[in-house]
Design an enzyme around this catalytic site. Structure first.
Site, PDB file in Angstrom:
ATOM      1  N   LYS A 207       0.847  -1.202   0.000  1.00 37.19           N
ATOM      2  CA  LYS A 207       0.000   0.000   0.000  1.00 37.19           C
ATOM      3  C   LYS A 207       0.878   1.245   0.000  1.00 37.19           C
ATOM      4  O   LYS A 207       0.685   2.161  -0.801  1.00 37.19           O
ATOM      5  CB  LYS A 207      -0.895   0.003   1.237  1.00 37.19           C
ATOM      6  N   ASN A 208       1.864   1.274   0.904  1.00 39.75           N
ATOM      7  CA  ASN A 208       2.646   2.514   1.076  1.00 39.75           C
ATOM      8  C   ASN A 208       3.679   2.707  -0.020  1.00 39.75           C
ATOM      9  O   ASN A 208       4.355   3.717  -0.057  1.00 39.75           O
ATOM     10  CB  ASN A 208       3.286   2.548   2.471  1.00 39.75           C
TER      11      ASN A 208
ATOM     12  N   CYS B 245      -5.610  12.594  11.771  1.00 39.57           N
ATOM     13  CA  CYS B 245      -6.352  11.342  11.678  1.00 39.57           C
ATOM     14  C   CYS B 245      -6.335  10.747  13.085  1.00 39.57           C
ATOM     15  O   CYS B 245      -5.809  11.344  14.023  1.00 39.57           O
ATOM     16  CB  CYS B 245      -5.732  10.391  10.659  1.00 39.57           C
TER      17      CYS B 245
ATOM     18  N   ARG C   5      -0.532  14.723  12.284  1.00 35.85           N
ATOM     19  CA  ARG C   5      -0.018  14.498  10.930  1.00 35.85           C
ATOM     20  C   ARG C   5       0.250  15.809  10.162  1.00 35.85           C
ATOM     21  O   ARG C   5      -0.318  16.085   9.129  1.00 35.85           O
ATOM     22  CB  ARG C   5      -0.979  13.618  10.137  1.00 35.85           C
TER      23      ARG C   5
ATOM     24  N   ASP D  99       4.197   0.919  11.966  1.00 36.37           N
ATOM     25  CA  ASP D  99       3.021   0.252  11.392  1.00 36.37           C
ATOM     26  C   ASP D  99       2.899  -1.200  11.841  1.00 36.37           C
ATOM     27  O   ASP D  99       1.913  -1.855  11.514  1.00 36.37           O
ATOM     28  CB  ASP D  99       3.078   0.299   9.861  1.00 36.37           C
TER      29      ASP D  99
ATOM     30  N   ARG E 111      -8.851  -0.610   3.704  1.00 38.16           N
ATOM     31  CA  ARG E 111      -7.968   0.411   3.135  1.00 38.16           C
ATOM     32  C   ARG E 111      -6.578  -0.164   2.876  1.00 38.16           C
ATOM     33  O   ARG E 111      -5.891   0.246   1.954  1.00 38.16           O
ATOM     34  CB  ARG E 111      -7.838   1.596   4.104  1.00 38.16           C
TER      35      ARG E 111
HETATM   36  C1  EPZ Z   1       3.870   7.133   6.114  1.00 40.57           C
HETATM   37  O1  EPZ Z   1       3.077   8.179   6.649  1.00 40.57           O
HETATM   38  C2  EPZ Z   1       2.967   5.919   6.024  1.00 40.57           C
HETATM   39  N1  EPZ Z   1       1.871   6.190   5.095  1.00 40.57           N
HETATM   40  C3  EPZ Z   1       2.428   5.559   7.407  1.00 40.57           C
HETATM   41  O2  EPZ Z   1       1.655   4.369   7.273  1.00 40.57           O
HETATM   42  C4  EPZ Z   1       3.610   5.274   8.324  1.00 40.57           C
HETATM   43  O3  EPZ Z   1       3.134   5.010   9.629  1.00 40.57           O
HETATM   44  C5  EPZ Z   1       4.549   6.483   8.349  1.00 40.57           C
HETATM   45  O4  EPZ Z   1       4.961   6.814   7.003  1.00 40.57           O
HETATM   46  C6  EPZ Z   1       5.800   6.222   9.181  1.00 40.57           C
HETATM   47  O5  EPZ Z   1       6.480   5.112   8.665  1.00 40.57           O
HETATM   48  C7  EPZ Z   1       2.090   6.081   3.764  1.00 40.57           C
HETATM   49  O6  EPZ Z   1       3.187   5.782   3.324  1.00 40.57           O
HETATM   50  C8  EPZ Z   1       0.927   6.351   2.870  1.00 40.57           C
HETATM   51  P1  EPZ Z   1       5.884  10.499   8.260  1.00 40.57           P
HETATM   52  P2  EPZ Z   1       3.659   9.697   6.670  1.00 40.57           P
HETATM   53  O7  EPZ Z   1       5.861  11.750   7.449  1.00 40.57           O
HETATM   54  O8  EPZ Z   1       4.506   9.918   5.472  1.00 40.57           O
HETATM   55  C9  EPZ Z   1       5.878  13.875  11.586  1.00 40.57           C
HETATM   56  C10 EPZ Z   1      -0.184   2.969   7.576  1.00 40.57           C
HETATM   57  O9  EPZ Z   1      -0.724   2.463   8.568  1.00 40.57           O
HETATM   58  N2  EPZ Z   1       5.832  14.826  10.461  1.00 40.57           N
HETATM   59  O10 EPZ Z   1       7.077   9.573   8.133  1.00 40.57           O
HETATM   60  O11 EPZ Z   1       2.526  10.607   6.917  1.00 40.57           O
HETATM   61  C11 EPZ Z   1       4.592  13.068  11.712  1.00 40.57           C
HETATM   62  O12 EPZ Z   1       3.645  13.793  12.485  1.00 40.57           O
HETATM   63  C12 EPZ Z   1       0.254   4.416   7.597  1.00 40.57           C
HETATM   64  O13 EPZ Z   1       0.069   2.345   6.501  1.00 40.57           O
HETATM   65  C13 EPZ Z   1       5.968  16.192  10.722  1.00 40.57           C
HETATM   66  O14 EPZ Z   1       6.119  16.604  11.880  1.00 40.57           O
HETATM   67  O15 EPZ Z   1       4.579   9.634   7.974  1.00 40.57           O
HETATM   68  C14 EPZ Z   1       5.057  11.814  12.408  1.00 40.57           C
HETATM   69  O16 EPZ Z   1       5.128  12.073  13.795  1.00 40.57           O
HETATM   70  C15 EPZ Z   1      -0.039   5.058   8.935  1.00 40.57           C
HETATM   71  N3  EPZ Z   1       5.942  17.074   9.684  1.00 40.57           N
HETATM   72  C16 EPZ Z   1       6.484  11.616  11.880  1.00 40.57           C
HETATM   73  O17 EPZ Z   1       6.869  12.879  11.318  1.00 40.57           O
HETATM   74  C17 EPZ Z   1       5.793  16.664   8.378  1.00 40.57           C
HETATM   75  O18 EPZ Z   1       5.799  17.512   7.468  1.00 40.57           O
HETATM   76  C18 EPZ Z   1       6.591  10.571  10.788  1.00 40.57           C
HETATM   77  O19 EPZ Z   1       5.642  10.886   9.792  1.00 40.57           O
HETATM   78  C19 EPZ Z   1       5.653  15.277   8.130  1.00 40.57           C
HETATM   79  C20 EPZ Z   1       5.680  14.374   9.184  1.00 40.57           C
END
Ligand code: EPZ
Length: 419
Positions: free
Chosen positions: A22-23, A117, A122, A307, A399
């Site tokens: 998915k990711n 969410c 996020r 995850d 999803r």
């Molecule tokens: C991706 O989300 C995945 N989703 C998530 O999977 C996964 O949990 C996550 O990466 C971490 O591995 C997809 O790939 C579609 P991040 P993403 O940006 O990109 C903070 C699932 O269950 N952050 O790595 O949104 C954020 O709040 C989903 O499949 C900022 O502060 O995750 C978090 O605490 C859930 N500012 C941390 O970084 C930003 O601009 C990591 O988030 C972006 C992120």
């Protein structure tokens, strides 16, 4: 509202085909916005989120042909619109991944802020700061990101991430492929899905160095062509079914799964008493003896994947001894805890850590899902619980897990979907 009913106590054995990730596919699909020729993706998982991303790309004027049976997607441009509307973005946060490609190729983008969410606020500040460093003018008005590239297009920049972000790395990597000059992404995410995205972009003509490391260097090119690219197997789906074999004391062959993509999850499962072996065609997972409590801390890849946290916690509920589970990535990712406790688990949450004390048995109960991975941790608990478990709100599962109940029933689980 569909529900899933599970009667626990069966040992799982047999083969489970692991679907495309998915990711990975949610980052690969927006690359079509960058290309001058069609993008052909194979091994595409049949997921609600793929349908949502397809709807978004169609909203942008792209043609999207999805042959679900053949697991093939053909996406062709050009984009005729540059706005990602709220009603799509609110359903799937990954929609924000059209921002970088739209800006890089068309110079303009209007993308609804994804909003929070269940698992956290996020934010997307790192995405926006990186694009501004590349010359974009960005304003946030009325819940929308209004972005414009400079007249000559985005310019390469040296971007240092203060924290590892998968989405920000993906958005900026895609934007950098068409920017003028060189872009460096430092402290970039190293998840296998990022490597898969970079390999697909290279097939389209992008010039990227450092693939697989936390330091990516991109030389912008004037345009990108089409590509054919297979979506890599879903390491989180594989890890989830590994926990299913472990929790039931079963023996599964996860077809297409790769041990190296599990990162620290493999080491932790082995410490807990699970046997993992690479075999022809996939990953063999068995659990012959007892399960032991093992502490985990979630970290960016190759650390223990956030995850996988909820699924591992379900496993620790029936292990001997205790396990400390610390969630460092998201601020609210313990919503599976009260539901597991209703099934007889003994979990106490203190801030970012949860202490799990193993119990001899869980008991089935009606439980409620709140997010994708919390949902599947309740399914795992139901597989081993005494009696019947009903998991409500399974749309969360649809999803991110393709044909979950079919795949589990095929290896012996007493599980069915109640329409
Ligand atoms: C991706 O989300 C995945 N989703 C998530 O999977 C996964 O949990 C996550 O990466 C971490 O591995 C997809 O790939 C579609 P991040 P993403 O940006 O990109 C903070 C699932 O269950 N952050 O790595 O949104 C954020 O709040 C989903 O499949 C900022 O502060 O995750 C978090 O605490 C859930 N500012 C941390 O970084 C930003 O601009 C990591 O988030 C972006 C992120």
């Amino acid at each position: 509202m569909d529900r899933i009913r599970i009667r626990g106590g069966r040992r799982l054995s047999g083969r489970i085909p692991v679907s495309g990730a998915k990711n990975a596919v949610l980052a690969l699909m927006p690359t079509a916005l960058l290309a001058e020729a069609p993008l052909v993706l194979s091994n595409v998982p049949d997921l609600v989120d793929v349908q949502t991303m397809s709807a978004l790309l169609r909203e942008l004027g792209m043609t999207v042909e999805h042959d679900r049976a053949a697991r093939r997607l053909v996406i062709a441009g050009p984009a005729k619109a540059h706005e990602a509307p709220y009603d799509i973005v609110r359903r799937m946060r990954a929609s924000v991944l059209v921002l970088g490609p739209l800006l890089a190729r068309y110079g303009v983008a209007r993308v609804s802020l994804p909003g929070g969410c269940a698992i956290g606020t996020r934010p997307v500040d790192l995405h926006l700061k990186g694009l501004e460093a590349m010359g974009a003018e960005i304003a946030v008005e009325g819940g929308y990101i209004e972005a414009r590239a400079p007249r000559g297009g985005l310019r390469g920049a040296r971007i240092i991430f203060p924290l590892v972000s998968v989405g920000a790395t993906e958005n900026l990597l895609m934007a950098a492929t068409l920017a003028q000059g060189e872009t460096e992404l430092i402290n970039a995410a190293r998840e296998p899905e990022i490597e898969d995205l970079a390999l697909c972009l290279m097939r389209m003509g992008a010039r990227i160095e450092g693939i697989g490391t936390g330091r990516l260097k991109v030389q912008g090119v004037p345009s990108l062509g089409g590509a054919e690219h297979p979506v890599l197997p879903d390491r989180i789906e594989a890890g989830t079914y590994a926990c299913a074999a472990a929790i039931t004391g079963g023996d599964l062959l996860l077809e297409g799964a790769r041990l190296d993509h599990l990162g620290a999850v493999a080491r932790v499962l082995r410490e807990a008493g699970v046997a993992l072996h690479e075999e022809a065609g996939g990953l063999r997972v068995t659990r012959a003896n007892g399960l032991h409590g093992v502490d985990v801390i979630t970290e960016p890849f190759p650390g223990f994947a956030t995850d996988m946290q909820a699924q591992f916690m379900a496993l620790m509920c029936v292990a001997e001894g205790a396990a400390m589970v610390t969630e460092t990535i998201f601020e609210n990712r313990f919503m599976h805890v009260p539901e597991l406790n209703r099934m007889g688990a003994r979990i106490n949450v203190h801030g970012a850590s949860a202490i799990v004390r193993g119990v001899p048995a869980l008991s089935g109960a009606p439980v409620m899902a709140t997010d994708l991975r919390a949902s599947v941790s309740l399914v795992l608990a139901g597989l081993v619980a005494r009696g019947e478990t009903i998991v409500n709100r399974v749309y969360h599962l649809d999803r991110g897990y393709e044909r979950l109940e079919e795949k589990l029933a095929a290896v012996g689980a007493d599980i069915e979907r109640l329409r």
